[in-house]
Every structure is written in C-alpha cells, then in structure tokens.
Scaffold this active site. Structure first.
Site, PDB file in Angstrom:
ATOM      1  N   CYS A 398       0.790  -1.165   0.096  1.00 43.87           N
ATOM      2  CA  CYS A 398       0.134   0.030  -0.178  1.00 43.87           C
ATOM      3  C   CYS A 398       0.773   1.327  -0.165  1.00 43.87           C
ATOM      4  CB  CYS A 398      -0.982  -0.031   1.186  1.00 43.87           C
ATOM      5  SG  CYS A 398      -2.341   0.988   0.868  1.00 43.87           S
ATOM      6  N   HIS A 524      -3.496  -4.831   0.441  1.00 44.30           N
ATOM      7  CA  HIS A 524      -3.014  -5.652   1.541  1.00 44.30           C
ATOM      8  C   HIS A 524      -2.933  -7.008   1.468  1.00 44.30           C
ATOM      9  CE1 HIS A 524      -2.599  -1.981   3.803  1.00 44.30           C
ATOM     10  NE2 HIS A 524      -3.259  -1.593   3.255  1.00 44.30           N
ATOM     11  N   GLU A 526      -1.525  -9.093   3.301  1.00 46.07           N
ATOM     12  CA  GLU A 526      -1.272  -9.660   4.576  1.00 46.07           C
ATOM     13  C   GLU A 526      -2.542 -10.088   5.081  1.00 46.07           C
ATOM     14  OE1 GLU A 526      -0.933  -6.631   3.965  1.00 46.07           O
ATOM     15  OE2 GLU A 526      -1.284  -5.231   5.479  1.00 46.07           O
TER      16      GLU A 526
HETATM   17  N1  GLN Z   1      -1.812   6.757   2.739  1.00 48.20           N
HETATM   18  C1  GLN Z   1      -2.053   6.011   1.814  1.00 48.20           C
HETATM   19  C2  GLN Z   1      -3.151   5.843   0.941  1.00 48.20           C
HETATM   20  O1  GLN Z   1      -4.394   6.474   1.739  1.00 48.20           O
HETATM   21  C3  GLN Z   1      -1.662   4.436   1.808  1.00 48.20           C
HETATM   22  C4  GLN Z   1      -2.626   3.772   2.820  1.00 48.20           C
HETATM   23  C5  GLN Z   1      -2.142   2.654   3.222  1.00 48.20           C
HETATM   24  O2  GLN Z   1      -1.040   2.305   3.279  1.00 48.20           O
HETATM   25  N2  GLN Z   1      -3.008   1.953   3.842  1.00 48.20           N
HETATM   26  O3  GLN Z   1      -3.375   5.713  -0.118  1.00 48.20           O
END
Ligand code: GLN
Length: 549
Positions: A398, A524, A526
C-alpha cells in the site's frame, strides 16, 4: 424482524453459542482462545463462525491510532475491524464480513438513528430492552444467516469495565431466550504466579467471577491464564469457591508457539467436554495432524532470515500484526526462521550513506508496510532506494508501493520533487494522487477504497508467475492511487505495472523489471495470509530473502 420472531427462528436452528469473556486484565489472548476453541471444533468436523463484540464507543477502529488499538483489519466487504478478526481468519481459515465486528458505538448509533427516524413510536428508549435487543437482533440475524454449528463470540475488554454491561445483559437474556444449554459462557481469567510467595493466586479470578455474578451470570467454563500448570488443589478451590463445574476448569498455558495451545487444550479434553456440555451424544475427536506437523516444522527450522520492517510505529507489534503473521507463515513454508527488525523510518532520514549501508548490512529483505500521513515517509524512501540499488528483496504494501513509485520517480525519472498529494498537495510531480471521484471528500472515516477488488495480472510478469493465475482478489484500505499520467514514463525506464483493476484502470501492482524482487502492491496481501497457508507474495519474498543469507 421482530425480536420474538428471530428468537423462534434461532430456536429451531442447530447453532450453539460460545461466548468468551476476559477477567482481571487485558492482553490475556482472548482472541487466541476463541480461535483455539474454533480450531478444535472445526477440526472435529463442525462448521464455525465468529463475532467480536467490542465495548468501545467508536463505531469502528478505523479512526483509532494503531499504537493504541493495533492494526485495523479489513474484511472482504470492506469493514474496518478489530485485529482479532485477523486472528480468527488466519487461524480458522475462514472469511468474515462486517457482521462479525460489532461495537457499542454501532449499537448506540443504530438505536439513536432509529429514534430520529421515529421507529420507537414515541416510546422512551432504554438500555433494557432497546439497546440490548439491538445486540441480540444482530446475534440472531448472524446465526440465521450463517447457519453454522457453532457461533463463537468474543467480548472485548475486561469484566468490570462499565461499557461491557450491555453485552453481558445480552448474554444473560440469550440464555433465557434459547435455553441455558444453547450458550456456553467461557471465562478466561488470569491466575498470576507470585515469585516471592511461590504460589499461583486465584483471588483476582474469584473477584472477576463475582463481578460476573453481579450481572446475573456465572461462567459455564473457566480457562485459567497461567504461566505454569495449575494443580487440582487450585481448580478445586475455584470449583468450591465459585461453583464452576470441576470438569470445565482448564489451564490456558503460556506457550512458545501458538499452535501448541490447540494441542494443550485438546489434551485437557476441552473439545470433548464442550461438546458434552452442549448435550452432543457422540462427541467427535479433533484431527490436529496438520497443526502437529506445523509445530514440528516451526521448532526444527535452523536458518534465520532478517527482515527490516521499515515502519512508523515502533514499540508494539500490534500495528503490524497481520504482516508479522504473514512473514512468519512464509518462514514456515520456506523452512526458515524470520527475524523481524522493526525499524523506525524516521531514524533513516538522518543517516549518512555510510551508516545506512552499515545499518542494512545483515538485512536480507526490506518490507515497507501501509501507513498514513507524512511522518517517516522520507526514511521509507531511503529504504526503498537501498533495496533497489542493492538488489535486496523489497515488498511494498500500500503506502509501501507508493514509496517505491516515488523513489523511482525521483531517482530514475529525475522528477526530483515527486511525491504523493497526501504529503504535498501542490507538488509539481504528483505521481500518487487521489482518485478523481474522491477529490471532494474531506471527511475522515469510511471514505476509502476498502475491501476486495479484482486485479488482473500480466501473464509474464513476476507476480503473474508467483500467483500462477490471471486474476486475483485482494483487500484494500487506502485513498491514494498511482497517477496514470506518468505511466508511460515509468514503463520506459523499467517499471512494470503488472496488476491492474481494469474497471477503473487503477494500478494495483508495480514491479521493477531488472530487480530480483522489488514488488509493490496497492492492496494488503497480509490480510489473506493464513496460518497454515502462507500468501504467495510473502512466500516468494521470504524465498528470495533466504537466498541472500
Ligand atoms: N496513505 C496511503 C493512502 O491512503 C496508503 C494507505 C495504506 O498504506 N493503507 O493511499
């Protein structure tokens, strides 16, 4: 549906309920106990689902600090939930939805919204029956929808907390609604060992049980959270003093490896006795072979792979609990111990090139996890640059993918001030930015791209081979996206956008062509890694890291 109709429906079902509460203090591992009971039942052939009741007043943990509350776990349907749901999914290999995560905040919100909509027809609204009915309604609807053999419910917090009361009252009433033997109340309570007295003490647990009794409840089963096996004398004391069935008092021992808990509980006959309590005539035996095998693997691994988790939050593992578990599972699949060094990203910002080199000297792989706001971002970029230049395996999740993009833009595309509009709204090179449709959103909470999305993979890419599929479904939690305006420039210089959400043409995965493993995912992975089945991306990451030893 009317509560009485729901009760009649649930009465006709086979579903049984086990509710787990915690006594004396927090951090006892209620989530693990719930999962352990789930494993025993599931491996005995029963279908199982889980609910977490969180007494806090937040509607969901999405807006809480990860340092206070730990990771926000996301379900397929995009609910931002307590990290315990992650334990349940990973250990039990099940998929949960938003119905499995209930907070006091949601309950009160539902009741108060109902009041504004005039649902209560001018009546006064009370904790009993209205608030408690809202909880029961959710439980009964869940039971009807899932139609499983066992619904396990974990109540967050500790007995004695003021906000737990409505949930305990719901438990008391469910026992009346459905009959006492349809719901087992299992209490997990600390019995501390006092070194100076050489004794395990039961008094705090006795008091915790008295508190339950004041709420009109008595535990049907008791799990003693202890560092050392307790004696019959101790169990008898609790049996006589608190009136708990002697056969249903067990130890919840501190163990080295989580799966050891399942085996230890099984040895204490927990599985059989629970089934008997519910009146199951022929209790079934749990088949725990794969867990036994896993323990063997986990305790015989020799090599160690060092992974730097370049993070914003240091001091507790909870903010990254799913990532840590995914790395551990990947270690098991690769027969290697994974040593995770949580590195404070900000520290890297102040280091010289030489000290960075020294710092990463023994590191075999770098993982940059998700995150919000600018703290530590420059340090994470330093880590990504190091990984790229030194051919060190890098997994960016992310924000970690966005970091990889920013680093590449600055170093390879020569867009020196490139960044995300999250960190600088007026940047000249917004390589990461908000999705167009979300540009007007300024309210925090519930405005993100959340939950499962389909991602199409490029066949000959690294991820195409790693997954061995052309389409995958992964979970998201973010607002910002790769800016397609720069796509061609990146591609020309060796960045491959190997995963795309075609419907909206959004980049989901990026990888560097001439690097052994530098992969970033906007989702994600994970969240979908399982205890017994490691996620393909993590598995490959650890495999590559192992080659660095
Ligand atoms: N802050 C970034 C976004 O909103 C990444 C978010 C995250 O890593 N969960 O896109």
């Amino acid at each position: 549906m009317e509560i009485l109709t729901l009760i009649e429906k649930v009465k006709k079902q086979k579903t049984k309920f086990i509710v787990v509460t915690g006594g004396v203090c927090s951090s006892l591992g209620k989530g693990i106990l719930v999962s352990a009971i789930g494993v025993l039942l599931k491996k005995s052939g029963y279908s199982v689902s889980v609910i977490k009741w969180d007494p806090y007043l937040n509607v969901d943990p999405g807006t809480m600090s990860p340092l206070v509350h730990g990771e926000v776990f996301v379900t397929d349907d995009g609910a931002e939930t307590d990290l315990d749901l992650g334990h349940y999914e990973r250990i039990l290999d099940i998929r949960l939805t938003k119905e499995s995560s209930v907070s006091s905040g949601q309950i009160y919100q539902e009741v108060l919204d109902g009041e504004r909509e005039g649902k209560y027809l001018g009546k006064d609204i009370q904790m009993v029956p209205d608030v408690v009915n809202a909880i029961k309604r959710r439980l009964y609807n869940f039971s009807i929808k899932k139609d499983v053999d066992f619904v396990l419910v974990e109540i967050g917090g500790t007995i004695g907390d003021m906000e737990i009361g409505i949930f305990l009252e719901a438990v008391r009433q469910v026992k009346i609604d459905l009959g006492n033997q349809r719901l087992m109340l299992a209490h997990l309570s600390l019995v501390p060992y006092l070194k100076w007295a050489h004794e395990i003490k039961t008094k705090p647990t006795q008091h915790s049980i008295y508190s339950l009794r004041r709420m009109g409840l008595a535990p049907d089963a008791l799990f003693l959270r202890t560092d050392y096996k307790t004696t019959d004398k101790i169990k008898n004391k609790l049996f006589v003093g608190c009136g708990i069935n002697r056969d249903l008092i067990f130890d919840a021992l501190t163990v080295k490896l989580i799966p050891e808990i399942f085996l230890d509980l099984d040895e204490q006959d927990v599985n059989f006795r629970i089934q008997k309590w519910f009146g199951i005539q022929k209790p079934k035996k749990a088949k725990l072979l794969e867990w036994k095998k896993l323990i063997k693997t986990m305790s015989s691994k020799k090599d160690i792979v060092n992974i730097a988790l370049v993070a914003k939050y240091v001091g507790s593992n909870d903010p990254y609990i799913s990532i840590i578990n995914a790395l551990m599972s990947a270690g098991n699949s690769n027969n290697v111990n994974v040593n995770i060094e949580v590195v404070e990203a900000e520290k890297l910002e102040k280091m010289t090139a030489l000290s960075i080199k020294k710092f990463f000297a023994g590191v075999h792989g770098i993982l940059v996890p998700g995150g919000f706001d600018s703290r530590g971002v420059e340090g994470k970029i330093v880590a990504a640059r190091y990984a790229r230049k030194n051919n060190l395996p890098y997994l960016g999740i992310c924000l970690g993918m966005q970091i990889m993009i920013i680093e590449f833009a600055r170093s390879i595309l020569d867009l020196k001030t490139a960044t995300s509009t999250e960190f600088n709204k007026k940047t000249r090179y917004p390589v990461i930015g908000l999705i167009e449709e979300q540009k007007s959103i300024d309210k925090k909470g519930g405005t993100m791209r959340l939950g499962v999305y389909k991602c199409s993979l490029l066949k000959d890419s690294k991820v195409g081979k790693i997954y061995g599929k052309s389409e995958i479904f992964e979970r998201h939690r973010h607002r910002y996206e790769f800016n397609n305006f720069y796509k061609k420039q990146f591609e020309k210089k060796g960045m491959v956008f190997s995963g795309i959400y075609k419907k909206e043409n959004l980049v989901e995965i990026s990888e560097i062509k001439d690097h052994p493993f530098m992969i970033g995912t906007q989702f994600h992975p994970e969240y979908l890694s399982k205890f017994l089945k490691s996620h393909p991306l993590f598995k490959e990451f650890i495999k590559r890291a192992k080659e660095q030893i």
